[in-house]
Design an enzyme around this catalytic site. Structure first.
Site, PDB file in Angstrom:
ATOM      1  N   ASP A 222     -16.557 -55.447-114.848  1.00  0.00           N
ATOM      2  CA  ASP A 222     -15.178 -55.181-115.242  1.00  0.00           C
ATOM      3  C   ASP A 222     -15.248 -54.192-116.411  1.00  0.00           C
ATOM      4  O   ASP A 222     -16.308 -54.008-117.024  1.00  0.00           O
ATOM      5  CB  ASP A 222     -14.444 -56.463-115.632  1.00  0.00           C
ATOM      6  CG  ASP A 222     -12.917 -56.262-115.594  1.00  0.00           C
ATOM      7  OD1 ASP A 222     -12.471 -55.087-115.567  1.00  0.00           O
ATOM      8  OD2 ASP A 222     -12.174 -57.255-115.609  1.00  0.00           O
ATOM      9  N   TRP A 223     -14.140 -53.578-116.727  1.00  0.00           N
ATOM     10  CA  TRP A 223     -14.139 -52.466-117.683  1.00  0.00           C
ATOM     11  C   TRP A 223     -14.578 -52.925-119.084  1.00  0.00           C
ATOM     12  O   TRP A 223     -13.910 -53.755-119.691  1.00  0.00           O
ATOM     13  CB  TRP A 223     -12.768 -51.816-117.682  1.00  0.00           C
ATOM     14  CG  TRP A 223     -12.669 -50.672-116.702  1.00  0.00           C
ATOM     15  CD1 TRP A 223     -12.187 -49.417-116.985  1.00  0.00           C
ATOM     16  CD2 TRP A 223     -13.074 -50.631-115.328  1.00  0.00           C
ATOM     17  NE1 TRP A 223     -12.285 -48.612-115.862  1.00  0.00           N
ATOM     18  CE2 TRP A 223     -12.826 -49.318-114.842  1.00  0.00           C
ATOM     19  CE3 TRP A 223     -13.659 -51.533-114.451  1.00  0.00           C
ATOM     20  CZ2 TRP A 223     -13.126 -48.919-113.537  1.00  0.00           C
ATOM     21  CZ3 TRP A 223     -13.956 -51.145-113.149  1.00  0.00           C
ATOM     22  CH2 TRP A 223     -13.690 -49.858-112.711  1.00  0.00           C
TER      23      TRP A 223
END
Ligand code: BGC
Length: 818
Positions: A222-223
């Protein structure tokens, strides 16, 4: 071909593939003809690159809980296909969707973004969605792997979940996405799982995902959710996102040279990235990354249809549908009446092609009504109304808005989320901006100014400092937990006078948790107060019928924070009560991303839950209210009577919201109806519940065989529409183990079928189940296990509406590899 490319690549080149190039693209290796590809959020549209705010317009589909309410995989496959096309219109080859985390507490800010509390329903819809997306040559990315059921301390929290619970509740949607849909990408979650970040969890990413399930796609973080060099790659995380690299690049090359990471491991991950490029056709034709708006009539029609398919009629004493010809004086009241709340917040936000508000939809449908009156009544916004109006935005090098601006442009709203700055020479880590606009109050009196900022900011009105988001700034929940909590201050303003509103903003001095977010949101509003409610009451009194549109908005139902409770925010409960005293014909239309308590339920004649249904909101609502289409949604999540009836809400903070960095999933497999059923806690509205406008008769269930064999068996249920309108019914099949050897939920959903029938027509719901549907996860052997014995197959219209049951036998113990 891929192996030839890998043979040609230096270690550095292979490593370069394992981080993004920037926020949304991968790194190309031009020398070897390896192109870059773009990824895009997801899940209710395809936003494209650039900032999370604004951007090229896109088709806005219903949020996932609304899709979950359709119980209609065929339709969801069409959504997936349409979104595949939308992704292509944004030059993207990978869609960052679907989200399949499970509705656990009912308070998750991303509840709206997830389908259901039930793994079978979630999995079936996810498989359909992925098939649709990938059928268009676009890779789907199932997320967030795994146990990401809350936004509280989401970057660091450890979800502590026992293995049986993981295997039975939280993992199955991912498992089916791999085994049944061949999903091409998986996104690890932000949280830790039992103490280890999921992005560096070898058991999760390698043993379960690849070795047991046979996943051969890529795993991306995920970012900013990847935190190490050696651990992530060795655990099986292929792609660090976003780019440019933070823990890979030279650091990973060095780790290989030092023998901490094997060259084969890098090669295997690089191979999977190249294989993804091959699967999305990027080697045949390098993707064109340019973006355009693709507004198709068939998407409009599908979204409109989905609105009705996902609308759940919770209560109706017969007032609905309203006959258009007899509607005369109608009031459309509430904070969600004139504003089109079409989606949730966070990274799922897109720039919709257009929106139709409830008021607009009702006006369009009721061209003949004598009178349609509107009043807001009370507010339900979490943040002060966004500033909108002409504005000049000046950008400066360095902090403090000093000297001459290097760039000046026009703006029209008070919301900024800077990814790329508009001029060369401006540095995202060291810039400032001044916004100057004018505010002309329509009415005089108390106004509230509000501002939240990632970075530092001050808001001035006619030169006076009104909101200080500078001195004493502390991190709060907004903008994904990178901005302060909204700072507010009120000021008396005169009607008609022009006030100069100036905001001076500067980039944050240090990055927070490795994330350098530059964002700002400011607004002004006049509190409605008692006068708002009085106006609504007056409007209701003058009308025959009241449509009361209440709920929340995408500032509540959003990534980055959980909800404080399960009540309607602001004074909406009071509004419902007061309006219902003034008018006996109140229809409540609810828009929330999850369950709400309804202490007002007895006061109103009908309740229709429409969630956030996408750009066609007002039109699909009018279709349902006036009976052009039947609402055919069924709840994908239990609505408890009170929040405390939820199994995660026990008063023990270690279970929810978590304590000392850990949240214990102590309720285990007893999530949602599994908890309500087993513990005999009556819900307000059960899982699977929803009314329609017609009636159905169900025949006795027929079994293809009474013994479960390795190939499974089928339960058939004849359903006849005995009303005088077309409509849909959902037949649900739950399994109950009659003499369980371990503790099991009273019953578990294992199959379902939605039938659409004309008046008088009969259809047959075919519900197929196999041995795994009788099983539980046996932790000792590490296998799914169905014990020999008798099982009840319960045919139901909701978790609380059992219509029939039949008993089958499993002749011998059945043990299955996961
Ligand atoms: C979200 C992801 C999303 C990513 C990129 C993260 O904040 O958790 O779901 O895909 O951002 O926008």
């Amino acid at each position: 071909m891929i192996d030839d490319i890998l043979d040609e690549m230096t270690l550095e080149e292979q490593v370069s593939l394992l981080s993004g190039a920037d926020f949304w693209t991968t790194v190309p290796v031009e020398r070897l003809g390896v192109p870059k590809v773009k990824v895009t959020d997801g899940p209710n549209g395809a936003r494209g690159g650039g900032s999370l705010v604004g951007g090229v317009k896109s088709a806005c589909f219903p949020v996932a809980i609304a899709l979950g309410s359709t119980w209609n995989p065929d339709l969801i496959e069409r959504v997936g296909a349409a979104l595949g096309e939308q992704a292509k219109s944004k030059g993207a080859s990978v869609l960052l969707a679907p989200t399949v985390n499970i509705h656990r507490s009912g308070l998750n800010g991303r509840n709206f973004e997830c389908y259901s509390e039930d793994p079978t329903l979630t999995a079936a819809l996810a498989v359909a969605y992925i098939n649709g997306v990938q059928g268009q040559g676009v890779a789907a990315t199932i997320k967030h792997f795994v146990a990401n059921e809350s936004e509280i301390e989401r970057q660091t929290m450890s979800s502590d979940v026992d293995e049986r619970t993981l295997r039975e509740i939280y993992l199955p949607p991912f498992e089916d996405a791999v085994k049944k849909a061949g999903v091409q990408a998986v996104m690890s979650s932000y949280n830790r799982l039992n103490g280890t970040y999921t992005s560096e969890h070898p058991w999760l990413l390698t043993k379960v995902l690849r070795e047991e399930w046979g996943f051969d796609g890529i795993v991306m973080s995920d970012w900013f959710g990847s935190h190490s060099t050696v651990e992530t790659i060795n655990a099986g995380l292929d792609l660090e996102m976003p780019g440019p690299w933070r823990d890979r690049g030279e650091k990973l090359v060095a780790a290989v040279r030092e023998g901490k990471v094997k060259a084969e491991t890098v090669r295997a991950s690089a191979r999977r990235i190249l294989q993804l490029l091959e699967r999305v056709g990027a080697f045949e034709k390098a993707p064109d990354l340019s973006e355009h708006a693709l507004d198709l009539p068939q998407d409009r029609a599908l979204i409109r249809q989905l609105g009705a398919e996902g609308a759940v009629l919770l209560k109706n004493d017969g007032i609905l549908p309203l006959a258009k010809s007899s509607v005369d004086q109608i009031a459309v009241i509430g904070p969600n009446a004139a504003s089109a709340r079409v989606m949730g917040g966070g990274s799922a936000r897109i720039s919709a092609h257009y929106t139709v508000s409830p008021l607009e939809g009702i006006r369009a449908a009721l061209s003949n009504a004598n009178s349609i009156r509107h009043a807001v009544g009370s507010a339900n916004n979490r943040l002060v109304d966004l500033f909108s109006g002409e504005m000049t935005v000046e950008y400066f090098k360095g902090r403090g808005c000093q000297g001459q601006p290097v760039h000046v442009e026009a703006g029209d709203t008070g919301e900024f989320f800077w990814f790329d700055l508009p001029a060369e020479g401006l540095d995202i880590a060291d810039f400032s901006a001044r916004m100057t606009g004018t505010f002309v109050p329509e009415e005089g009196g108390e106004h509230v100014f509000g501002m939240t900022n990632a970075g530092l900011a001050r808001l001035f009105v006619d030169g006076e400092l009104i909101v200080d988001g500078y001195d004493g700034w502390t991190k709060g929940e907004n903008f994904f937990g990178t901005a302060n909590d909204e700072q507010r201050r009120s000021k008396r303003l005169e009607a008609g006078r022009r006030y100069r509103v100036v905001v001076e903003y500067e980039a944050p001095k240090a990055s927070l948790d490795g994330i350098n977010v530059c964002a700002l949101r400011f607004g002004v509003e006049r509190p409605l107060g008692d006068a708002g409610i009085a106006e609504a009451v007056e409007t209701a009194r003058k009308s025959d019928t009241v449509l009361l549109l209440v709920g929340r908005d995408g500032e509540w139902d959003t990534e980055g924070l959980d909800l404080p409770d399960m009540r309607l925010p602001g004074r909406q409960e009071e509004l419902i009560g007061r309006v219902a005293e003034a008018n006996a014909n109140v229809i409540v239309v609810l828009q929330t991303g999850g369950p709400v308590e309804m202490p007002w339920l007895d006061k109103v004649r009908a309740v229709l839950q429409i969630w956030y249904p996408g750009q066609e909101l007002g039109n699909s609502l009018a279709d349902v209210l006036f009976g052009d289409v039947e609402p055919s949604g069924r709840l994908p999540q239990t609505f408890p009577k009170v929040l405390a009836d939820n199994s995660a809400i026990t008063g023990d903070a270690t279970i929810y919201p978590g304590q000392d960095g850990h949240v214990r999933y102590a309720e285990g497999i007893f999530v949602g109806y599994r908890h309500h059923d087993t513990r005999e806690i009556e819900p307000l509205f059960p899982f699977g519940f929803g009314l329609g406008y017609t009636r159905f008769a169900w025949a006795a269930p027929q079994l293809s065989q009474t013994e479960m064999g390795p190939d499974g068996l089928t339960v058939s249920v004849g359903v006849t529409n005995i009303g005088d309108r077309a409509g849909s019914d959902v037949v649900q099949l739950y399994v109950r183990s009659i003499e369980p050897r371990v503790e099991r939920p009273f019953k578990e959903l294992r199959a379902f079928a939605k039938l659409k029938l004309e008046p008088g027509a009969t259809g047959v719901a075919e519900l197929k189940i196999g041995p795994r549907d009788l099983a539980y996860f046996d932790v000792e052997s590490g296998r799914f296990r169905a014990d020999a014995g008798e099982y009840e197959l319960i045919v139901a219209a909701s978790a609380a509406d059992i219509r029939a049951s039949v008993t089958i036998r499993l002749p011998a113990d059945h043990v299955m590899e996961p």
